[in-house]
Design an enzyme around this catalytic site. Structure first.
Site, PDB file in Angstrom:
ATOM      1  N   TYR A  47     -74.349 -40.018  19.605  1.00 30.86           N
ATOM      2  CA  TYR A  47     -73.392 -40.614  20.536  1.00 30.86           C
ATOM      3  C   TYR A  47     -72.000 -40.118  20.186  1.00 30.86           C
ATOM      4  CZ  TYR A  47     -70.648 -44.049  17.875  1.00 30.86           C
ATOM      5  OH  TYR A  47     -69.757 -44.647  17.023  1.00 30.86           O
ATOM      6  N   PHE A  59     -71.521 -52.350  15.174  1.00 29.86           N
ATOM      7  CA  PHE A  59     -72.877 -51.778  15.276  1.00 29.86           C
ATOM      8  C   PHE A  59     -73.038 -50.572  14.360  1.00 29.86           C
ATOM      9  CE2 PHE A  59     -75.714 -48.663  17.183  1.00 29.86           C
ATOM     10  CZ  PHE A  59     -76.841 -49.405  17.515  1.00 29.86           C
ATOM     11  N   ASP A  60     -72.080 -49.653  14.380  1.00 28.73           N
ATOM     12  CA  ASP A  60     -72.152 -48.428  13.563  1.00 28.73           C
ATOM     13  C   ASP A  60     -72.263 -48.762  12.081  1.00 28.73           C
ATOM     14  OD1 ASP A  60     -70.711 -48.031  16.037  1.00 28.73           O
ATOM     15  OD2 ASP A  60     -70.336 -45.996  15.366  1.00 28.73           O
ATOM     16  N   THR A  61     -71.347 -49.626  11.634  1.00 31.45           N
ATOM     17  CA  THR A  61     -71.303 -49.966  10.211  1.00 31.45           C
ATOM     18  C   THR A  61     -72.606 -50.617   9.767  1.00 31.45           C
ATOM     19  OG1 THR A  61     -68.900 -50.276  10.303  1.00 31.45           O
ATOM     20  CG2 THR A  61     -70.061 -51.272   8.454  1.00 31.45           C
TER      21      THR A  61
END
Length: 405
Positions: A108, A200-202
């Site tokens: 993404y 979300f990424d972390t």
């Protein structure tokens, strides 16, 4: 939440149905930037990426003309698809798009394309080869070139320092909007990721690291988007809540990390003759031991003037022994629930008796050798005796008290 996948253009040289790479662009009210972003990304991948690809525009509940722009792009460009969600959340959009994708490598990037697209192939190559499981762009590594305001630079570095201090992460940049993951890895991790927004990424990266997966980092050229509409304060508060939630999960064992490691075949490697769990158990046991020793010394110092050395030693050791057994049961040896808790405490009290014999014996020996001695020497002797008792306690807890844990 509902999602809708809109029709894509007829494919030519780009075979979206059998795409090797699926690049998701999550958007919310980006009608102005979406068209130039997708066209530029499509042109770059068509010219430089050697495998079939797909671009998925994940529109999470836009209220402007974003969906119409995305639909037009999908009708004009081969390999472009649109996923429409009725609820907001960048993490929610990524999860939905990655869950629906059949590509073996998922990626993404942010719609502003702040990251130089020449980093796409270095980002996904380690995943295509099978060398790595997750790949991230980093603006904080040597070799990165970043054009960014001082305020955002300070916030980003502070956030990553906070992550290293609280969650002991090993990756350098959790927030760069330029990441990729293997599909088989995503299928295992995504069900465990709770956040639907910017954290979300972390959360995904922390789970990947704790599962023993390989995280590849790619230094990137990155130019800040001055028109970014991210609410810094709200995002920061959400990140702090996410960090606290993850920290609780790591401490109380609610995250199935051992199961993940087993599924991925990433159990810790053991040195010859050393059980795989022993190094981590030693570290946790040492942490509990430090807390217990500090508590013991404080209690002894408080009780010693009124009760005398032997009585103070007995009371301090008994109180801390109960707490030590409970903490080691939960943290060091990961025993959950109340089953056998009474037996474990009884066995812990036997270990207390051994510790009492060592420490009381050391006091008797000190009194015999030097009837008049300073309190500081008394404390030093007790510390050494406690160290010996601690080593004995660990061995017996591992091979006797919690041998089935």
């Amino acid at each position: 939440m509902t999602t809708t996948t809109l029709p894509r253009a007829a494919t030519t040289d780009v075979t979206a149905a059998s795409a090797v790479l699926d690049v998701v662009v999550p958007v919310y009210n980006e009608e102005r930037d979406l068209g130039p972003c997708v066209r530029r990304l499509h042109a770059h991948l068509s010219a430089t990426f050697p495998y079939p690809f797909r671009i998925t525009v994940a529109d999470n509940a836009s209220t402007d003309g974003t969906l119409a722009v995305a639909t037009t792009l999908a009708s004009e460009l081969a390999g472009v698809e649109v996923l429409h969600l009725t609820e907001k959340g960048r993490g929610r959009a990524l999860r939905a798009a990655w869950d629906a994708s059949d590509a073996p490598v998922l990626a993404y990037m942010d719609v502003d394309l702040s990251t130089d697209l020449n980093a796409v192939l270095p980002l996904v190559a380690p995943l295509l080869s099978g060398h790595s499981d997750v790949s991230i762009g980093t603006r904080l590594a040597r070799g990165s070139r970043v054009v960014r305001g001082a305020k955002r630079q300070f916030i980003s570095r502070s956030y990553n320092i906070l992550l290293r201090g609280t969650l002991q992460v090993g990756f350098s940049d959790a927030q760069c909007g330029f990441k990729a993951i293997r599909k088989d890895v995503a299928e295992q991790l995504l069900p465990l990721v709770e956040d639907t927004g910017w954290f979300f990424d972390t959360e995904l990266l922390v789970l990947a690291q704790r599962a023993g997966l390989r995280i590849h980092e790619v230094p990137v050229d990155w130019i800040d988007d001055p028109d970014s509409r991210v609410d810094i304060v709200a995002t920061a508060l959400a990140d702090l809540r996410g960090i606290a939630r993850l920290a609780r999960g790591l401490v109380d064992g609610s995250l199935p990390l051992q199961s993940l490691r087993s599924r991925f075949g990433r159990e810790p490697l053991a040195a010859a003759g050393v059980p795989a769990s022993m190094p981590s158990q030693l570290l946790r046991f040492a942490g509990v031991g430090v807390l217990s020793t500090v508590a013991y010394l404080l209690l002894f110092a408080l009780l010693r003037p009124a009760a005398g050395a032997q009585a103070a030693n007995f009371a301090a050791l008994l109180i801390t022994a109960v707490g030590n057994t409970a903490l080691n049961r939960r943290l060091t040896f990961a025993v959950r629930g109340t089953a056998h808790a009474g037996r474990h405490q009884a066995q812990g009290l036997l270990l207390f008796a051994l510790g009492l014999a060592l420490t009381s014996g050391s006091l008797v020996a000190l009194d015999a050798a030097a009837p008049v001695h300073p309190h500081l020497l008394e404390v030093a002797v007790l510390v050494l005796a406690n160290l010996a008792a601690t080593v004995l306690r660990f061995v017996l807890m591992r091979v006797w008290v919690f041998r089935k844990a």
